[in-house]
Design a protein around this motif. Structure first.
Motif, PDB file in Angstrom:
ATOM      1  N   PHE A  51     -35.416  13.215  -6.609  1.00 40.46           N
ATOM      2  CA  PHE A  51     -34.315  14.140  -6.398  1.00 40.46           C
ATOM      3  C   PHE A  51     -33.279  14.117  -7.517  1.00 40.46           C
ATOM      4  CE2 PHE A  51     -35.617  12.715  -2.067  1.00 40.46           C
ATOM      5  CZ  PHE A  51     -36.289  13.876  -1.714  1.00 40.46           C
ATOM      6  N   LEU A  52     -33.516  13.306  -8.557  1.00 41.32           N
ATOM      7  CA  LEU A  52     -32.572  13.231  -9.671  1.00 41.32           C
ATOM      8  C   LEU A  52     -32.598  14.508 -10.491  1.00 41.32           C
ATOM      9  CD1 LEU A  52     -33.022   9.644 -11.119  1.00 41.32           C
ATOM     10  CD2 LEU A  52     -31.108  10.520  -9.811  1.00 41.32           C
ATOM     11  N   ASP A  53     -31.416  14.996 -10.851  1.00 40.19           N
ATOM     12  CA  ASP A  53     -31.287  16.103 -11.789  1.00 40.19           C
ATOM     13  C   ASP A  53     -30.928  15.478 -13.129  1.00 40.19           C
ATOM     14  OD1 ASP A  53     -30.894  18.428 -13.154  1.00 40.19           O
ATOM     15  OD2 ASP A  53     -29.175  19.097 -11.975  1.00 40.19           O
ATOM     16  N   LYS A  54     -31.931  15.219 -13.943  1.00 42.85           N
ATOM     17  CA  LYS A  54     -31.736  14.447 -15.173  1.00 42.85           C
ATOM     18  C   LYS A  54     -30.803  15.127 -16.166  1.00 42.85           C
ATOM     19  CE  LYS A  54     -36.059  12.003 -14.709  1.00 42.85           C
ATOM     20  NZ  LYS A  54     -37.343  11.631 -15.279  1.00 42.85           N
ATOM     21  N   ASN A  61     -20.701   4.937 -21.588  1.00 45.93           N
ATOM     22  CA  ASN A  61     -20.582   3.796 -22.492  1.00 45.93           C
ATOM     23  C   ASN A  61     -21.902   3.044 -22.689  1.00 45.93           C
ATOM     24  OD1 ASN A  61     -20.565   2.862 -19.870  1.00 45.93           O
ATOM     25  ND2 ASN A  61     -19.111   1.225 -20.254  1.00 45.93           N
ATOM     26  N   ASP A  62     -23.010   3.790 -22.766  1.00 41.87           N
ATOM     27  CA  ASP A  62     -24.290   3.114 -22.997  1.00 41.87           C
ATOM     28  C   ASP A  62     -24.461   2.800 -24.482  1.00 41.87           C
ATOM     29  OD1 ASP A  62     -24.491   5.823 -23.581  1.00 41.87           O
ATOM     30  OD2 ASP A  62     -26.588   5.953 -23.023  1.00 41.87           O
ATOM     31  N   SER A  63     -25.230   1.772 -24.762  1.00 42.00           N
ATOM     32  CA  SER A  63     -25.461   1.382 -26.148  1.00 42.00           C
ATOM     33  C   SER A  63     -26.574   2.237 -26.743  1.00 42.00           C
ATOM     34  CB  SER A  63     -25.824  -0.096 -26.240  1.00 42.00           C
ATOM     35  OG  SER A  63     -27.131  -0.311 -25.763  1.00 42.00           O
ATOM     36  N   THR A  64     -26.597   2.327 -28.055  1.00 44.73           N
ATOM     37  CA  THR A  64     -27.641   3.117 -28.711  1.00 44.73           C
ATOM     38  C   THR A  64     -28.976   2.389 -28.687  1.00 44.73           C
ATOM     39  OG1 THR A  64     -26.933   2.210 -30.831  1.00 44.73           O
ATOM     40  CG2 THR A  64     -26.042   4.351 -30.215  1.00 44.73           C
ATOM     41  N   ASP A  65     -28.948   1.062 -28.610  1.00 45.77           N
ATOM     42  CA  ASP A  65     -30.190   0.287 -28.557  1.00 45.77           C
ATOM     43  C   ASP A  65     -30.851   0.339 -27.184  1.00 45.77           C
ATOM     44  OD1 ASP A  65     -29.882  -0.464 -31.197  1.00 45.77           O
ATOM     45  OD2 ASP A  65     -28.826  -2.317 -30.679  1.00 45.77           O
ATOM     46  N   HIS A  66     -30.046   0.426 -26.135  1.00 47.69           N
ATOM     47  CA  HIS A  66     -30.541   0.469 -24.754  1.00 47.69           C
ATOM     48  C   HIS A  66     -29.830   1.599 -24.010  1.00 47.69           C
ATOM     49  CE1 HIS A  66     -32.575  -3.313 -25.442  1.00 47.69           C
ATOM     50  NE2 HIS A  66     -31.457  -3.778 -25.969  1.00 47.69           N
ATOM     51  N   PRO A  67     -30.240   2.863 -24.253  1.00 49.54           N
ATOM     52  CA  PRO A  67     -29.530   4.020 -23.712  1.00 49.54           C
ATOM     53  C   PRO A  67     -29.773   4.246 -22.217  1.00 49.54           C
ATOM     54  CG  PRO A  67     -31.457   4.745 -24.891  1.00 49.54           C
ATOM     55  CD  PRO A  67     -31.366   3.254 -25.091  1.00 49.54           C
ATOM     56  N   PHE A  68     -28.966   5.128 -21.657  1.00 49.31           N
ATOM     57  CA  PHE A  68     -29.030   5.471 -20.240  1.00 49.31           C
ATOM     58  C   PHE A  68     -30.386   6.061 -19.863  1.00 49.31           C
ATOM     59  CE2 PHE A  68     -28.168   8.766 -16.939  1.00 49.31           C
ATOM     60  CZ  PHE A  68     -27.964   7.901 -15.889  1.00 49.31           C
ATOM     61  N   SER A  69     -31.030   6.743 -20.779  1.00 52.28           N
ATOM     62  CA  SER A  69     -32.328   7.349 -20.471  1.00 52.28           C
ATOM     63  C   SER A  69     -33.362   6.313 -20.035  1.00 52.28           C
ATOM     64  CB  SER A  69     -32.845   8.140 -21.673  1.00 52.28           C
ATOM     65  OG  SER A  69     -32.969   7.290 -22.794  1.00 52.28           O
ATOM     66  N   THR A  90     -22.702   8.829 -14.238  1.00 55.29           N
ATOM     67  CA  THR A  90     -22.661  10.034 -13.421  1.00 55.29           C
ATOM     68  C   THR A  90     -24.113  10.374 -13.123  1.00 55.29           C
ATOM     69  OG1 THR A  90     -20.679  10.838 -14.498  1.00 55.29           O
ATOM     70  CG2 THR A  90     -21.983  12.450 -13.292  1.00 55.29           C
ATOM     71  N   ILE A  91     -24.463  10.427 -11.848  1.00 53.74           N
ATOM     72  CA  ILE A  91     -25.844  10.703 -11.448  1.00 53.74           C
ATOM     73  C   ILE A  91     -25.845  11.942 -10.559  1.00 53.74           C
ATOM     74  CG2 ILE A  91     -27.870   9.815 -10.245  1.00 53.74           C
ATOM     75  CD1 ILE A  91     -26.951   7.020 -11.060  1.00 53.74           C
ATOM     76  N   GLY A  92     -26.570  12.954 -10.985  1.00 55.63           N
ATOM     77  CA  GLY A  92     -26.653  14.197 -10.229  1.00 55.63           C
ATOM     78  C   GLY A  92     -27.994  14.316  -9.514  1.00 55.63           C
ATOM     79  N   PHE A  93     -27.971  14.971  -8.376  1.00 56.67           N
ATOM     80  CA  PHE A  93     -29.183  15.199  -7.591  1.00 56.67           C
ATOM     81  C   PHE A  93     -29.417  16.691  -7.438  1.00 56.67           C
ATOM     82  CE2 PHE A  93     -27.530  11.071  -6.311  1.00 56.67           C
ATOM     83  CZ  PHE A  93     -28.657  10.276  -6.418  1.00 56.67           C
ATOM     84  N   ASN A  94     -30.660  17.092  -7.222  1.00 58.51           N
ATOM     85  CA  ASN A  94     -30.988  18.502  -7.070  1.00 58.51           C
ATOM     86  C   ASN A  94     -30.927  18.973  -5.619  1.00 58.51           C
ATOM     87  OD1 ASN A  94     -33.361  17.463  -6.040  1.00 58.51           O
ATOM     88  ND2 ASN A  94     -34.549  17.899  -7.868  1.00 58.51           N
ATOM     89  N   VAL A  96     -28.880  17.660  -1.519  1.00 58.99           N
ATOM     90  CA  VAL A  96     -27.993  16.726  -0.847  1.00 58.99           C
ATOM     91  C   VAL A  96     -28.762  15.456  -0.478  1.00 58.99           C
ATOM     92  CG1 VAL A  96     -26.538  16.361   1.184  1.00 58.99           C
ATOM     93  CG2 VAL A  96     -26.555  18.592   0.048  1.00 58.99           C
ATOM     94  N   CYS A  97     -28.210  14.305  -0.830  1.00 58.80           N
ATOM     95  CA  CYS A  97     -28.839  13.014  -0.540  1.00 58.80           C
ATOM     96  C   CYS A  97     -27.825  12.115   0.144  1.00 58.80           C
ATOM     97  CB  CYS A  97     -29.310  12.329  -1.824  1.00 58.80           C
ATOM     98  SG  CYS A  97     -30.583  13.230  -2.698  1.00 58.80           S
ATOM     99  N   LEU A  98     -28.229  11.444   1.194  1.00 61.74           N
ATOM    100  CA  LEU A  98     -27.360  10.471   1.842  1.00 61.74           C
ATOM    101  C   LEU A  98     -27.564   9.143   1.163  1.00 61.74           C
ATOM    102  CD1 LEU A  98     -27.948  11.386   5.585  1.00 61.74           C
ATOM    103  CD2 LEU A  98     -25.960  11.933   4.184  1.00 61.74           C
ATOM    104  N   LEU A  99     -26.491   8.554   0.679  1.00 56.97           N
ATOM    105  CA  LEU A  99     -26.579   7.279  -0.024  1.00 56.97           C
ATOM    106  C   LEU A  99     -26.074   6.152   0.849  1.00 56.97           C
ATOM    107  CD1 LEU A  99     -25.263   8.391  -3.496  1.00 56.97           C
ATOM    108  CD2 LEU A  99     -27.606   8.163  -2.760  1.00 56.97           C
TER     109      LEU A  99
END
Length: 99
Positions: A51-54, A61-69, A90-94, A96-99
């Protein structure tokens, strides 16, 4: 894709392996290759990765050596901050998700 895996299990089981052996071996292969992910062990819970909207996910503040991707892939890689001990995500979903 799932049907293809079940058919392969059926063929492997008919070649002399027990069904349990074929399932265990094939599941291990799929987990190792990243094609299958273990689901949650708690009833009523499910994986949210589908359900992630990538496009709307980011890390400030991610590093270039170990990025968020790295978090969005099924691999052994990891994400690391470039400045402090907190990640600002920031994490978006495609849907509604109950967390």
């Amino acid at each position: 894709m799932i049907l293809k895996h079940y058919l392969k299990l059926h063929v492997e089981a008919s070649t002399g392996d027990s069904v349990a052996q074929a399932i265990e071996r094939r599941s291990g292969e799929l987990l190792a290759s990243g094609q299958m992910v273990m689901g949650p062990s708690v009833p009523g819970q499910s994986l949210l990765s589908g359900f992630l909207d990538k496009k709307t996910c980011e890390c400030l503040n991610d590093s270039t050596d170990h990025p968020f991707s790295n978090l969005l892939t099924m691999s052994d890689s990891y994400t690391e901050t470039d400045c402090d001990e907190q990640l600002l995500l920031t994490i978006g979903f495609n849907q509604v998700c109950l967390l």
